[in-house]
Design an enzyme around this catalytic site. Structure first.
Site, PDB file in Angstrom:
ATOM      1  N   LEU A   1       0.832  -1.207   0.000  1.00  0.00           N
ATOM      2  CA  LEU A   1       0.000   0.000   0.000  1.00  0.00           C
ATOM      3  C   LEU A   1       0.869   1.261   0.000  1.00  0.00           C
ATOM      4  O   LEU A   1       0.358   2.372  -0.047  1.00  0.00           O
ATOM      5  CB  LEU A   1      -0.895   0.006   1.250  1.00  0.00           C
ATOM      6  CG  LEU A   1      -1.852  -1.185   1.384  1.00  0.00           C
ATOM      7  CD1 LEU A   1      -2.537  -1.174   2.748  1.00  0.00           C
ATOM      8  CD2 LEU A   1      -2.892  -1.154   0.277  1.00  0.00           C
TER       9      LEU A   1
ATOM     10  N   THR B   1      11.045  -3.877   2.201  1.00  0.00           N
ATOM     11  CA  THR B   1      10.184  -4.765   2.961  1.00  0.00           C
ATOM     12  C   THR B   1      10.723  -6.188   2.814  1.00  0.00           C
ATOM     13  O   THR B   1      11.796  -6.396   2.240  1.00  0.00           O
ATOM     14  CB  THR B   1       8.703  -4.569   2.537  1.00  0.00           C
ATOM     15  OG1 THR B   1       7.896  -5.358   3.378  1.00  0.00           O
ATOM     16  CG2 THR B   1       8.433  -4.912   1.091  1.00  0.00           C
TER      17      THR B   1
ATOM     18  N   LYS C   1      15.307  -6.343   4.432  1.00  0.00           N
ATOM     19  CA  LYS C   1      15.695  -5.356   5.447  1.00  0.00           C
ATOM     20  C   LYS C   1      17.106  -5.559   6.008  1.00  0.00           C
ATOM     21  O   LYS C   1      17.722  -4.614   6.476  1.00  0.00           O
ATOM     22  CB  LYS C   1      14.685  -5.351   6.597  1.00  0.00           C
ATOM     23  CG  LYS C   1      13.330  -4.780   6.183  1.00  0.00           C
ATOM     24  CD  LYS C   1      12.383  -4.665   7.350  1.00  0.00           C
ATOM     25  CE  LYS C   1      11.015  -4.246   6.862  1.00  0.00           C
ATOM     26  NZ  LYS C   1      10.040  -4.064   7.918  1.00  0.00           N
TER      27      LYS C   1
ATOM     28  N   ASP D   1      10.654   1.685  11.262  1.00  0.00           N
ATOM     29  CA  ASP D   1       9.621   0.773  11.800  1.00  0.00           C
ATOM     30  C   ASP D   1       9.356   1.061  13.285  1.00  0.00           C
ATOM     31  O   ASP D   1       8.233   0.953  13.749  1.00  0.00           O
ATOM     32  CB  ASP D   1      10.058  -0.694  11.643  1.00  0.00           C
ATOM     33  CG  ASP D   1       9.804  -1.221  10.236  1.00  0.00           C
ATOM     34  OD1 ASP D   1       8.934  -0.664   9.537  1.00  0.00           O
ATOM     35  OD2 ASP D   1      10.486  -2.184   9.848  1.00  0.00           O
TER      36      ASP D   1
ATOM     37  N   GLU E   1      15.932 -18.782  21.679  1.00  0.00           N
ATOM     38  CA  GLU E   1      17.228 -18.102  21.490  1.00  0.00           C
ATOM     39  C   GLU E   1      17.029 -16.716  20.875  1.00  0.00           C
ATOM     40  O   GLU E   1      17.767 -15.775  21.190  1.00  0.00           O
ATOM     41  CB  GLU E   1      18.162 -18.911  20.556  1.00  0.00           C
ATOM     42  CG  GLU E   1      18.497 -20.313  21.038  1.00  0.00           C
ATOM     43  CD  GLU E   1      17.380 -21.312  20.764  1.00  0.00           C
ATOM     44  OE1 GLU E   1      16.917 -21.382  19.612  1.00  0.00           O
ATOM     45  OE2 GLU E   1      16.959 -22.012  21.714  1.00  0.00           O
TER      46      GLU E   1
ATOM     47  N   ALA F   1      10.033 -12.442  17.770  1.00  0.00           N
ATOM     48  CA  ALA F   1      11.415 -11.983  17.963  1.00  0.00           C
ATOM     49  C   ALA F   1      12.137 -11.839  16.623  1.00  0.00           C
ATOM     50  O   ALA F   1      13.335 -12.074  16.528  1.00  0.00           O
ATOM     51  CB  ALA F   1      12.154 -12.963  18.880  1.00  0.00           C
ATOM     52  N   GLY F   2      11.393 -11.431  15.607  1.00  0.00           N
ATOM     53  CA  GLY F   2      12.001 -11.179  14.296  1.00  0.00           C
ATOM     54  C   GLY F   2      12.345  -9.699  14.146  1.00  0.00           C
ATOM     55  O   GLY F   2      12.546  -8.992  15.137  1.00  0.00           O
TER      56      GLY F   2
ATOM     57  N   THR G   1      10.840 -19.511  19.283  1.00  0.00           N
ATOM     58  CA  THR G   1      12.250 -19.905  19.359  1.00  0.00           C
ATOM     59  C   THR G   1      12.918 -19.078  20.460  1.00  0.00           C
ATOM     60  O   THR G   1      13.114 -17.860  20.315  1.00  0.00           O
ATOM     61  CB  THR G   1      12.948 -19.646  17.991  1.00  0.00           C
ATOM     62  OG1 THR G   1      12.162 -20.256  16.977  1.00  0.00           O
ATOM     63  CG2 THR G   1      14.360 -20.184  17.957  1.00  0.00           C
TER      64      THR G   1
HETATM   65  N1  LIG Z   1       2.436  -2.897   9.939  1.00  0.00           N
HETATM   66  C1  LIG Z   1       3.638  -2.724   9.445  1.00  0.00           C
HETATM   67  O1  LIG Z   1       3.991  -1.667   8.925  1.00  0.00           O
HETATM   68  C2  LIG Z   1       4.622  -3.838   9.579  1.00  0.00           C
HETATM   69  C3  LIG Z   1       6.006  -3.602   9.482  1.00  0.00           C
HETATM   70  C4  LIG Z   1       6.884  -4.681   9.640  1.00  0.00           C
HETATM   71  C5  LIG Z   1       6.367  -5.956   9.873  1.00  0.00           C
HETATM   72  N2  LIG Z   1       5.018  -6.128   9.959  1.00  0.00           N
HETATM   73  C6  LIG Z   1       4.443  -7.464  10.204  1.00  0.00           C
HETATM   74  O2  LIG Z   1       5.024  -8.017  11.368  1.00  0.00           O
HETATM   75  C7  LIG Z   1       5.112  -9.436  11.242  1.00  0.00           C
HETATM   76  C8  LIG Z   1       6.533  -9.885  11.530  1.00  0.00           C
HETATM   77  O3  LIG Z   1       7.410  -9.347  10.568  1.00  0.00           O
HETATM   78  P1  LIG Z   1       8.992  -9.590  10.726  1.00  0.00           P
HETATM   79  O4  LIG Z   1       9.642  -8.806   9.660  1.00  0.00           O
HETATM   80  O5  LIG Z   1       9.410  -9.398  12.145  1.00  0.00           O
HETATM   81  O6  LIG Z   1       9.082 -11.158  10.372  1.00  0.00           O
HETATM   82  P2  LIG Z   1      10.199 -12.193  10.830  1.00  0.00           P
HETATM   83  O7  LIG Z   1      11.485 -11.508  11.090  1.00  0.00           O
HETATM   84  O8  LIG Z   1      10.151 -13.290   9.829  1.00  0.00           O
HETATM   85  O9  LIG Z   1       9.659 -12.769  12.258  1.00  0.00           O
HETATM   86  C9  LIG Z   1       8.540 -13.595  12.290  1.00  0.00           C
HETATM   87  C10 LIG Z   1       8.165 -13.918  13.726  1.00  0.00           C
HETATM   88  O10 LIG Z   1       6.953 -14.712  13.695  1.00  0.00           O
HETATM   89  C11 LIG Z   1       7.163 -15.914  14.446  1.00  0.00           C
HETATM   90  N3  LIG Z   1       6.360 -16.992  13.849  1.00  0.00           N
HETATM   91  C12 LIG Z   1       6.282 -17.331  12.530  1.00  0.00           C
HETATM   92  N4  LIG Z   1       5.433 -18.392  12.393  1.00  0.00           N
HETATM   93  C13 LIG Z   1       5.002 -18.708  13.633  1.00  0.00           C
HETATM   94  C14 LIG Z   1       4.134 -19.714  14.144  1.00  0.00           C
HETATM   95  N5  LIG Z   1       3.530 -20.595  13.340  1.00  0.00           N
HETATM   96  N6  LIG Z   1       3.904 -19.752  15.472  1.00  0.00           N
HETATM   97  C15 LIG Z   1       4.496 -18.847  16.289  1.00  0.00           C
HETATM   98  N7  LIG Z   1       5.342 -17.887  15.877  1.00  0.00           N
HETATM   99  C16 LIG Z   1       5.593 -17.818  14.565  1.00  0.00           C
HETATM  100  C17 LIG Z   1       8.649 -16.171  14.339  1.00  0.00           C
HETATM  101  O11 LIG Z   1       9.009 -17.017  15.399  1.00  0.00           O
HETATM  102  P3  LIG Z   1      10.396 -17.866  15.373  1.00  0.00           P
HETATM  103  O12 LIG Z   1      11.463 -16.910  15.796  1.00  0.00           O
HETATM  104  O13 LIG Z   1      10.158 -18.959  16.311  1.00  0.00           O
HETATM  105  O14 LIG Z   1      10.550 -18.333  13.938  1.00  0.00           O
HETATM  106  C18 LIG Z   1       9.199 -14.740  14.485  1.00  0.00           C
HETATM  107  O15 LIG Z   1       9.214 -14.358  15.824  1.00  0.00           O
HETATM  108  C19 LIG Z   1       4.659  -9.769   9.813  1.00  0.00           C
HETATM  109  O16 LIG Z   1       3.306 -10.166   9.871  1.00  0.00           O
HETATM  110  C20 LIG Z   1       4.779  -8.451   9.080  1.00  0.00           C
HETATM  111  O17 LIG Z   1       3.844  -8.333   8.031  1.00  0.00           O
HETATM  112  C21 LIG Z   1       4.151  -5.108   9.822  1.00  0.00           C
END
Ligand SMILES: NC(=O)c1ccc[n+]([C@@H]2O[C@H](COP(=O)([O-])OP(=O)(O)OC[C@H]3O[C@@H](n4cnc5c(N)ncnc54)[C@H](OP(=O)(O)O)[C@@H]3O)[C@@H](O)[C@H]2O)c1
Length: 278
Positions: A28, A76, A80, A116, A166, A140-141, A164
């Site tokens: 968007l 995105t 990143k 962010d 760690e 924790a991403g 996870t």
């Molecule tokens: N609104 C916005 O402007 C904005 C900006 C940035 C991100 N976001 C959103 O924020 C979310 C995270 O983004 P990110 O960049 O941080 O992603 P990321 O670095 O890939 O982190 C993903 C996180 O989700 C957890 N996860 C994934 N599948 C899971 C499951 N089945 N059960 C439990 N935990 C699970 C992962 O846990 P593990 O560590 O155990 O794998 C990790 O903590 C996404 O939905 C993204 O669209 C939104």
């Protein structure tokens, strides 16, 4: 490379900004930024595109950005972190967070920023003071690291809960706070603010939620970073429990208004940009 063009009257004088990701078609950001340019009457000077760039294209792409003078690149998923070694400078906040979502090109010098954390901080501070509040940070991403920066900057008490362990510990080591398993619902219930940065709620997991509804109360503020076409299950159930909620689109808006300012050196027209996200 695929790109989405908008319909402004661009010319050789037009400054180009863009969002890159893979996928990126759903973004968007072009609507939001181009609406801002129109609001200021600068839509012929600036345009904002969405380009699908694959990971392996990043080094060559950034060389091109630098040499042809593309002004701003919003990054995105999955770019990143991978862009960082190819930049000339990294802003100290982006360095601390460990991710760049914004690249600014000043006379062929590329600087990486992270906005962010502003997307987390601003909507929260608009409805409560973070200082002294206990925040259950789910995930924790990359988004969690930005949220951890926002919360600790404002002197909130951080508890990081992740599948996870760690990765949760790594955030605690870098920003402070304690860690717990993602299904420690009693701990989540005791928090003042709950922030979901897991991908639970995001397609194809749109029917899932990180917390059973019964653990959410009317005293909670629930911020879901996940956004999609429909309201997430987490926010729907939080509202049913009487909690105050913050939508992921608010995060998108505020990380975007901060980018707008970095790219154009103007204050962003927040309300106009917000309307494009509704
Ligand atoms: N609104 C916005 O402007 C904005 C900006 C940035 C991100 N976001 C959103 O924020 C979310 C995270 O983004 P990110 O960049 O941080 O992603 P990321 O670095 O890939 O982190 C993903 C996180 O989700 C957890 N996860 C994934 N599948 C899971 C499951 N089945 N059960 C439990 N935990 C699970 C992962 O846990 P593990 O560590 O155990 O794998 C990790 O903590 C996404 O939905 C993204 O669209 C939104």
């Amino acid at each position: 490379m695929k790109y989405k063009m908008n319909t402004n009257n661009q010319s050789h004088k037009t400054t180009i900004c863009m969002v890159i990701g893979d996928p990126v078609a759903h973004s968007l950001s072009p609507n939001m930024h181009n609406a801002g340019y129109k609001a200021y009457g600068i839509a012929e000077q600036y345009t904002y595109l969405a380009w699908r760039i694959r990971i392996e294209q990043i080094p060559l792409f950034l060389k091109g950005v630098r040499s042809v003078g593309i002004r701003g690149v919003s990054c995105t998923v999955p770019h990143k972190i991978i862009v960082m070694p190819y930049l000339d400078k990294i802003d100290p906040i982006a360095k601390k967070i460990g991710a760049v979502n914004t690249i600014v090109n000043d006379n062929h010098v590329l600087t990486g920023y992270n906005t962010d954390w502003i997307g987390i901080s601003k909507p929260l501070e608009a409805i409560t003071s973070i200082q002294g509040k206990t925040v259950a940070l789910l995930g924790a991403g990359g988004a969690a690291r930005a949220a951890a920066y926002a919360i600790t900057q404002s002197h909130g008490k951080l508890i990081i809960l992740n599948r996870t362990a760690e990765k949760a510990q790594s955030i605690a080591n870098d920003f402070g706070g304690t860690v717990a398993p993602l299904d420690d619902y009693e701990t989540i219930q005791k928090a003042d603010i709950i922030i979901n940065t897991t991908t639970l709620g995001l397609h194809p997991q749109e029917h899932e939620t990180p917390i059973p509804k019964k653990y959410i109360t009317k005293d909670h503020i629930v911020f879901d970073c996940v956004y999609g076409e429909k309201e997430t299950r987490l926010l729907k159930e939080a509202q049913e429990q009487g909690a105050r909620v913050i939508h992921g689109r608010e995060m998108l808006l505020h990380q975007g208004t901060a980018q707008f300012t970095l790219y154009t050196k103007r204050k962003a027209p927040e309300e106009i940009m917000r309307k494009t996200l509704l």
